[in-house]
Design an enzyme around this catalytic site. Structure first.
Site, PDB file in Angstrom:
ATOM      1  N   VAL A  10      34.951  40.345  33.505  1.00  0.00           N
ATOM      2  CA  VAL A  10      35.571  41.337  34.438  1.00  0.00           C
ATOM      3  C   VAL A  10      34.626  42.501  34.672  1.00  0.00           C
ATOM      4  O   VAL A  10      33.868  43.022  33.648  1.00  0.00           O
ATOM      5  CB  VAL A  10      36.874  41.814  33.994  1.00  0.00           C
ATOM      6  CG1 VAL A  10      37.763  40.751  33.885  1.00  0.00           C
ATOM      7  CG2 VAL A  10      37.111  42.595  32.466  1.00  0.00           C
ATOM      8  N   SER A  11      34.700  43.164  35.642  1.00  0.00           N
ATOM      9  CA  SER A  11      33.702  44.224  36.114  1.00  0.00           C
ATOM     10  C   SER A  11      34.367  45.681  35.425  1.00  0.00           C
ATOM     11  O   SER A  11      33.427  46.393  34.921  1.00  0.00           O
ATOM     12  CB  SER A  11      33.576  44.669  37.605  1.00  0.00           C
ATOM     13  OG  SER A  11      32.802  43.096  38.022  1.00  0.00           O
TER      14      SER A  11
END
Length: 240
Positions: A10-11
């Site tokens: 996930v960013s």
């Protein structure tokens, strides 16, 4: 039996709660591995790291551990990378090592010519989607700046309401205390510890880090320097 390894990413912390979380990606990957009869080799992850970065601890680890005949499985090809060039570099490296590359959500892999073709198309679309996001955000920020609206949150000690920057008395009190302790010779780390002992936390409810205290005191933008003892507020300047 061939081994399959999962890769999840996930960013940002926000994406972990509002997007496809790490747990959700993990569950999908584990189900695919079990359904397709692979031996489970573990899941490697990169939390809060952009897909534009080529070198990531989790990605580098899973690429190095997989061997001929194995598979690396991700929830979506965008988890591997956001750049078409980087995605193709990864796929070509794995193809040369005879390692399969699988995307669960798009239901594609690189084990066949058709799969490779679809993969390349999806890689281009993933990069196009990212470029659109960057374009929209850039345009939005430019419009806000042209209208004289503030971009981002006000620095600690101030707050913004109806496009007007005002002093936050509670936070200014914390700033005054930090300055006082600093003049007394305390290190940033000791100041952070002192605030923690008194239950004083940051806006996010977390303990102050020494680096946050440094930014709190140093490099105050010119717009904020307009404040003095006779000024309660100032309309936010377009440069901010």
């Amino acid at each position: 039996m061939a081994t399959a390894y999962g890769y999840i990413r996930v960013s940002t912390d926000k994406q972990a709660t509002t997007g496809i979380s790490l747990d959700a990606q993990r569950a999908k990957i584990q189900a695919w591995i079990e359904l397709n009869g692979y031996e489970f080799g573990g899941i490697y992850e990169d939390a809060g790291i952009s897909g534009t970065k080529q070198h990531r601890v989790g990605l580098d680890a899973v690429l190095s551990v997989a061997n001929k005949g194995d598979a690396i499985v991700a929830y979506a090809i965008s988890r591997f990378a956001r750049s078409t060039k980087h995605l193709l570099e990864i796929s070509e490296e794995l193809a040369a090592r005879e390692i399969d590359m699988v995307s669960v959500s798009e239901r594609i892999d690189t084990t066949s010519a058709a799969g490779k073709m679809v993969f390349r198309i999806m890689a281009v679309m993933a990069e196009f989607e990212r470029d659109l996001i960057v374009e929209r955000v850039t345009g939005c920020l430019a419009n806000k700046k042209a209208r004289g609206e503030r971009i981002g949150r006000p620095r600690y000690g101030f707050e913004c309401s109806n496009k007007t920057l005002t002093v936050n008395d509670n936070e200014q009190g914390v700033i005054a205390r930090v300055k006082k302790l600093r003049k007394e010779g305390l290190s940033w780390r000791k100041i952070a510890a002192a605030l923690c002992e008194d239950g004083i936390k940051s806006r996010t409810g977390k303990v102050f880090m020494p680096s946050q205290l440094v930014r709190m005191i140093d490099a105050i933008p010119d717009c904020y320097k307009l404040f003095d003892s006779n000024v309660d507020s100032v309309t936010v300047c377009a440069s901010q």
